[in-house]
Design a protein around this motif. Sequence first.
Motif, PDB file in Angstrom:
ATOM      1  N   ARG A 196       0.798  -1.222   0.000  1.00 50.24           N
ATOM      2  CA  ARG A 196       0.000   0.000   0.000  1.00 50.24           C
ATOM      3  C   ARG A 196       0.830   1.272   0.000  1.00 50.24           C
ATOM      4  O   ARG A 196       0.276   2.382   0.078  1.00 50.24           O
ATOM      5  CB  ARG A 196      -1.000   0.023   1.176  1.00 50.24           C
ATOM      6  CG  ARG A 196      -2.016  -1.109   1.117  1.00 50.24           C
ATOM      7  CD  ARG A 196      -3.066  -0.957   2.196  1.00 50.24           C
ATOM      8  NE  ARG A 196      -4.050  -2.041   2.122  1.00 50.24           N
ATOM      9  CZ  ARG A 196      -5.109  -2.143   2.906  1.00 50.24           C
ATOM     10  NH1 ARG A 196      -5.329  -1.234   3.840  1.00 50.24           N
ATOM     11  NH2 ARG A 196      -5.940  -3.162   2.767  1.00 50.24           N
ATOM     12  N   SER A 197       2.141   1.154  -0.061  1.00 53.31           N
ATOM     13  CA  SER A 197       2.966   2.340  -0.238  1.00 53.31           C
ATOM     14  C   SER A 197       2.870   2.797  -1.692  1.00 53.31           C
ATOM     15  O   SER A 197       2.442   2.037  -2.566  1.00 53.31           O
ATOM     16  CB  SER A 197       4.426   2.047   0.134  1.00 53.31           C
ATOM     17  OG  SER A 197       4.973   1.071  -0.741  1.00 53.31           O
ATOM     18  N   THR A 198       3.244   4.039  -1.948  1.00 52.38           N
ATOM     19  CA  THR A 198       3.151   4.575  -3.305  1.00 52.38           C
ATOM     20  C   THR A 198       4.423   5.322  -3.693  1.00 52.38           C
ATOM     21  O   THR A 198       5.171   5.796  -2.828  1.00 52.38           O
ATOM     22  CB  THR A 198       1.961   5.539  -3.449  1.00 52.38           C
ATOM     23  OG1 THR A 198       2.139   6.654  -2.546  1.00 52.38           O
ATOM     24  CG2 THR A 198       0.646   4.861  -3.161  1.00 52.38           C
ATOM     25  N   THR A 199       4.645   5.405  -4.976  1.00 49.53           N
ATOM     26  CA  THR A 199       5.702   6.237  -5.534  1.00 49.53           C
ATOM     27  C   THR A 199       5.063   7.128  -6.585  1.00 49.53           C
ATOM     28  O   THR A 199       4.305   6.650  -7.435  1.00 49.53           O
ATOM     29  CB  THR A 199       6.805   5.398  -6.194  1.00 49.53           C
ATOM     30  OG1 THR A 199       7.395   4.530  -5.221  1.00 49.53           O
ATOM     31  CG2 THR A 199       7.898   6.295  -6.775  1.00 49.53           C
ATOM     32  N   THR A 200       5.369   8.426  -6.536  1.00 46.75           N
ATOM     33  CA  THR A 200       4.815   9.384  -7.485  1.00 46.75           C
ATOM     34  C   THR A 200       5.943  10.166  -8.136  1.00 46.75           C
ATOM     35  O   THR A 200       6.829  10.666  -7.442  1.00 46.75           O
ATOM     36  CB  THR A 200       3.842  10.352  -6.791  1.00 46.75           C
ATOM     37  OG1 THR A 200       2.766   9.609  -6.207  1.00 46.75           O
ATOM     38  CG2 THR A 200       3.262  11.348  -7.787  1.00 46.75           C
ATOM     39  N   ARG A 201       5.905  10.252  -9.445  1.00 46.13           N
ATOM     40  CA  ARG A 201       6.901  11.008 -10.201  1.00 46.13           C
ATOM     41  C   ARG A 201       6.200  11.843 -11.266  1.00 46.13           C
ATOM     42  O   ARG A 201       5.224  11.384 -11.871  1.00 46.13           O
ATOM     43  CB  ARG A 201       7.925  10.087 -10.861  1.00 46.13           C
ATOM     44  CG  ARG A 201       8.801   9.301  -9.897  1.00 46.13           C
ATOM     45  CD  ARG A 201       9.792  10.208  -9.183  1.00 46.13           C
ATOM     46  NE  ARG A 201      10.714   9.435  -8.347  1.00 46.13           N
ATOM     47  CZ  ARG A 201      10.468   9.096  -7.087  1.00 46.13           C
ATOM     48  NH1 ARG A 201       9.325   9.449  -6.531  1.00 46.13           N
ATOM     49  NH2 ARG A 201      11.350   8.393  -6.400  1.00 46.13           N
ATOM     50  N   THR A 202       6.716  13.050 -11.508  1.00 45.05           N
ATOM     51  CA  THR A 202       6.143  13.942 -12.509  1.00 45.05           C
ATOM     52  C   THR A 202       7.202  14.307 -13.542  1.00 45.05           C
ATOM     53  O   THR A 202       8.369  14.518 -13.203  1.00 45.05           O
ATOM     54  CB  THR A 202       5.597  15.228 -11.851  1.00 45.05           C
ATOM     55  OG1 THR A 202       4.561  14.880 -10.926  1.00 45.05           O
ATOM     56  CG2 THR A 202       5.028  16.182 -12.899  1.00 45.05           C
ATOM     57  N   ARG A 203       6.785  14.385 -14.791  1.00 39.73           N
ATOM     58  CA  ARG A 203       7.685  14.725 -15.888  1.00 39.73           C
ATOM     59  C   ARG A 203       7.070  15.861 -16.702  1.00 39.73           C
ATOM     60  O   ARG A 203       5.912  15.777 -17.124  1.00 39.73           O
ATOM     61  CB  ARG A 203       7.904  13.498 -16.784  1.00 39.73           C
ATOM     62  CG  ARG A 203       8.874  13.702 -17.942  1.00 39.73           C
ATOM     63  CD  ARG A 203       8.891  12.452 -18.818  1.00 39.73           C
ATOM     64  NE  ARG A 203       9.852  12.537 -19.899  1.00 39.73           N
ATOM     65  CZ  ARG A 203      11.087  12.077 -19.843  1.00 39.73           C
ATOM     66  NH1 ARG A 203      11.508  11.485 -18.751  1.00 39.73           N
ATOM     67  NH2 ARG A 203      11.900  12.191 -20.873  1.00 39.73           N
ATOM     68  N   ARG A 204       7.845  16.929 -16.908  1.00 44.17           N
ATOM     69  CA  ARG A 204       7.400  17.997 -17.795  1.00 44.17           C
ATOM     70  C   ARG A 204       7.497  17.499 -19.231  1.00 44.17           C
ATOM     71  O   ARG A 204       8.490  16.891 -19.625  1.00 44.17           O
ATOM     72  CB  ARG A 204       8.258  19.242 -17.632  1.00 44.17           C
ATOM     73  CG  ARG A 204       8.230  19.878 -16.262  1.00 44.17           C
ATOM     74  CD  ARG A 204       6.883  20.425 -15.885  1.00 44.17           C
ATOM     75  NE  ARG A 204       6.423  21.499 -16.750  1.00 44.17           N
ATOM     76  CZ  ARG A 204       5.279  22.157 -16.579  1.00 44.17           C
ATOM     77  NH1 ARG A 204       4.476  21.826 -15.598  1.00 44.17           N
ATOM     78  NH2 ARG A 204       4.932  23.123 -17.408  1.00 44.17           N
ATOM     79  N   LEU A 205       6.482  17.754 -20.005  1.00 45.27           N
ATOM     80  CA  LEU A 205       6.467  17.321 -21.391  1.00 45.27           C
ATOM     81  C   LEU A 205       7.258  18.299 -22.260  1.00 45.27           C
ATOM     82  O   LEU A 205       7.460  19.454 -21.886  1.00 45.27           O
ATOM     83  CB  LEU A 205       5.019  17.224 -21.879  1.00 45.27           C
ATOM     84  CG  LEU A 205       4.143  16.255 -21.070  1.00 45.27           C
ATOM     85  CD1 LEU A 205       2.686  16.378 -21.480  1.00 45.27           C
ATOM     86  CD2 LEU A 205       4.630  14.823 -21.235  1.00 45.27           C
ATOM     87  N   ASP A 206       7.699  17.820 -23.416  1.00 43.70           N
ATOM     88  CA  ASP A 206       8.485  18.674 -24.304  1.00 43.70           C
ATOM     89  C   ASP A 206       7.694  19.887 -24.760  1.00 43.70           C
ATOM     90  O   ASP A 206       8.262  20.943 -25.056  1.00 43.70           O
ATOM     91  CB  ASP A 206       8.951  17.871 -25.525  1.00 43.70           C
ATOM     92  CG  ASP A 206       9.971  16.805 -25.151  1.00 43.70           C
ATOM     93  OD1 ASP A 206      10.612  16.959 -24.091  1.00 43.70           O
ATOM     94  OD2 ASP A 206      10.125  15.830 -25.908  1.00 43.70           O
ATOM     95  N   GLY A 207       6.396  19.743 -24.815  1.00 44.80           N
ATOM     96  CA  GLY A 207       5.505  20.844 -25.185  1.00 44.80           C
ATOM     97  C   GLY A 207       4.094  20.469 -24.821  1.00 44.80           C
ATOM     98  O   GLY A 207       3.784  19.291 -24.610  1.00 44.80           O
TER      99      GLY A 207
END
Length: 216
Positions: free
Chosen positions: A116-127
């Motif tokens: 039940r643990s989580t990992t969250t990652r965000t990526r900016r898109l090229d456009g």
Amino acid sequence: SALHGVGPATARTLSAYGLDSVGRIAAAPPATLQRILGAKTGRVVHERARGIDPTPVVPNAAARSTGAEHRFAHDELDPARRRRALLSLADDLGARLRGSGQVARALTLTVRYADRSTTTRTRRLDGPTAHGPALTEAAYALHAALGLQRARVRSVALRAEDLCRAELAARQLSFDPSDDKAHRIEAAVDRARARFGADAVHPAATLHRGTPRAQP
């Protein structure tokens, strides 16, 4: 981590001081939270834990993000099945964005594990984009960067972030004929779905026996 604005790093810091639930954060003295997190962040986290949010409410405001999640029937160890789930989710998000006339500037992946643990990652898109292949590529990159290997994954979720109106976003022109072809195919798929329903067309790679399907 259920509090808006509390990411994984902040959650770990709070938990290290025994503040591992919203109730305990709400009961903690504001000065304690400000000492741990800094003056501004400590104040905001304390207010959010007590249900206080001074952000003005704008009626009928456009959504700033939209997401979809897939829960596996069992804890999934196979990276290929997780990728197929991500493909389905990215395709679904792209269709919804195009249908609402919006594009995303960032994509967030959340992985929930068997414990039940989580990992969250965000990526900016090229456009700014609502193009399914671009969202899929970003989702795959986020997944690969986690290096999960044989992790037992219970669910994966994608969220298109920092949305704006498509007509206000500049599109990077490409001289690659395959890129233009992909956009024309996508437009044809959108027309088919509009006429025959959302389930009329799906990416071929998702048509695998036992393929995960998106759950909005």
